[in-house]
Design a protein around this motif. Structure first.
Motif: not given
Length: 574
Positions: A9-17, A29-33, A38-45, A62-67
């Motif tokens: 809940s307090s994490s900064n997750f590595l994300s693709i822009g 980076y980004g948080t999750l609430t 769905y896209k918020d999770y995808l760009n951090k997967t 390390l590859d982006s799943h969204l891209h």
């Protein structure tokens, strides 16, 4: 998902822009609430891909799943980017695209840099096919003076330092695995290298200009603009009204109401690529630039007006799905076709295709479970494969290539592959039910990828909300519409529930005969070695055979890119 905190809940997750650039995507980076999309999770997967170039040790890209064309790269200690390593990239710029590999040290939670690789490719054309083999060369310069570097997060930025940050790994809550119904044989993932990506479309603007040039002048208002547009919609509506009037005055009928064709047109034109997953695709581009309607005729004294009209809904498509295609996850993709499978490259990349697909709109009638072989056409699985030991049936009396268009602009194939057994059985399909065929190229879909709660499929639960019938998801080339599946018991109150015939279709409530995606249970398939296998569950789009009568459809299946002499596609000469 890679986080700097042991508390999600307090994490900064590595994300693709979120901004596409030929120079790459930013690393952010980004948080999750509770309100995350769905896209918020995808760009951090992030997908960990084991590096196979090392003789010993376990190292990951390390590859982006969204891209999925993009891998994490550092071209200096602080220049973190996700860069294209699997498609048409600008390899002449500085910094040159590439990727880095890491080992993950579980005791410290740190990612230790192993190497950086520089991406390169060279394209060549042979037999009208442009192929682009790729290579990856170890970068012997960039980090040679920094032997112990670790991935570091600080102040909203990622860098490489000698200390590093402790990272925590969270499994994505998204359902992204290959479901069992797409790998009925439980085949393990192969380690074969990938077939080189191909290029078939020199430029999308060139394709679109050529369509406008070739069309009859009275049709060009329908293609004045790409994608969704008010003026082209008005022109299409005017043409549909004229088609209906012309057919009615001659005692001929459309197979479906004008509303069906309008809805399908609008959905196709609204589809844009949201994933950097196509070798030569550009995120944000229209995957279906044009859909237009023609209404040419042939002289026919047997009709009341002396004309046999053949109205067509023509779809101009680049033949790819909009979302991540999942080709890296396919356990046993088709091979290159140049040698035995163990020594072959396999298909994991897709490219833009150039389809111009006429969907017949006139009601030519339909066949039955005992008469479907009355349809004859040039590409036929049963005839092409000469499988005289198999009786002709609804699955093998089928097109040996694409047999329909889906609502996202990708094409579908019959359930059977060219070895004449269900394509989902050997684990050759993605979670979407699609793959790239032998040798490479653009993708096609053999099976229905619908999963409840899954947001990356062709259609999903939101398409049923407030509806009285499953959604329209495609058309067979015989002109018969394809709708989504009836979900067991959930859709019991929907029109036509539990009334499908043995062909996978039905007619109810004056809609007209149409197909539905559906499930086959305990299906007995004959494998290439002659043995039989009972497959617990198969998810079907179209079984195979065309049920719409095709013998009166002009130019039926002569080409996926009809010649300009085909007036039913391009209109009569200007």
């Amino acid at each position: 998902m890679i986080s700097n905190s042991a508390t999600a809940s307090s994490s900064n997750f590595l994300s693709i822009g979120s901004t596409y650039s030929t120079a790459g995507y930013s690393v952010t980076y980004g948080t999750l609430t509770s309100s995350s999309t769905y896209k918020d999770y995808l760009n951090k997967t992030i997908q960990f891909i084991k590096d196979s170039t090392e003789a010993s040790g376990t190292y990951y890209r390390l590859d982006s799943h969204l891209h999925p064309n993009n891998s994490l790269d550092f071209s200096s200690l602080t220049s973190a980017k996700f860069r294209n390593n699997f498609g048409k990239a600008n390899i002449s710029t500085s910094p040159v695209p590439g990727y880095v590999t890491f080992s993950y040290i579980s005791s410290s939670g740190k990612f230790k840099l192993r190497k950086r690789y520089v991406y390169s490719y060279t394209c060549s054309t042979s037999s009208n096919t442009t192929s682009c083999p790729s290579s990856y060369t170890a970068d012997a310069v960039t980090f040679k003076d920094y032997p112990n570097l670790y991935l570091t997060y600080s102040g909203g930025a990622y860098s490489l330092t000698s200390t590093g940050t402790k990272f925590y790994l969270y499994a994505t809550p998204l359902s992204l695995d290959i479901p069992s119904f797409m790998n009925a044989s439980n085949t393990s993932s192969v380690s074969n290298g990938a077939v080189a990506f191909q290029l078939k479309v020199s430029s999308t603007s060139g394709v679109e200009t050529q369509v406008k040039t070739d069309l009859k002048s009275s049709l060009t208002a329908q293609v004045a603009y790409t994608g969704t547009n008010a003026s082209t919609k008005t022109a299409a509506t005017t043409q549909l009204t004229a088609i209906l009037k012309a057919l009615t005055s001659c005692g001929q009928t459309l197979r479906y109401s004008v509303d069906v064709y309008t809805a399908f047109r609008d959905a196709l034109l609204a589809t844009k690529l949201v994933s950097d997953s196509i070798a030569d695709g550009t995120p944000g581009q229209n995957l279906v630039p044009f859909v237009y309607f023609t209404n040419e005729y042939a002289t026919d004294t047997s009709t009341t007006c002396g004309k046999a009209y053949h109205p067509m809904m023509v779809v101009v498509s680049y033949g790819n799905q909009a979302s991540p295609n999942g080709l890296k996850d396919v356990p046993h993709p088709p091979g290159s076709g140049t040698s035995d499978y163990d020594n072959s490259s396999v298909t994991r990349y897709s490219n833009l295709e150039n389809y111009m697909l006429p969907i017949p709109m006139k009601d030519y009638g339909q066949l039955t479970a005992t008469t479907f072989t009355n349809n004859t056409f040039t590409k036929n699985l049963w005839m092409d494969e000469s499988k005289t030991t198999q009786e002709k049936d609804i699955y093998n009396w089928a097109d040996s290539a694409d047999n329909g268009i889906l609502v996202d602009g990708s094409v579908m194939f019959p359930l059977y592959n060219n070895a004449l057994y269900p394509s989902p059985y050997p684990g050759e399909l993605s979670a979407s039910g699609c793959h790239v065929g032998q040798g490479g190229g653009g993708p096609h879909c053999h099976a229905d990828g619908y999963q409840s709660g899954q947001g990356l499929t062709l259609y999903n639960n939101t398409d049923y909300i407030g509806k009285t019938h499953p959604p329209l998801i495609g058309f067979g080339y015989d002109g018969i519409a394809l709708f989504g599946r009836y979900r067991t018991t959930t859709d019991a109150d929907m029109l036509g529930y539990n009334t499908l015939d043995s062909l996978g279709g039905h007619n109810h409530n004056s809609i007209g005969y149409h197909y539905h995606a559906h499930t086959l249970t305990d299906f007995v398939a004959t494998l290439p070695d002659g043995t039989t296998k009972t497959i617990p569950e198969l998810r079907v789009l179209m079984k195979g055979a065309y049920i719409g009568k095709t013998t009166s459809i002009p130019y039926f299946r002569t080409s996926t890119s009809p010649p300009t002499s085909n007036k039913y596609v391009y209109g009569s000469s200007n």
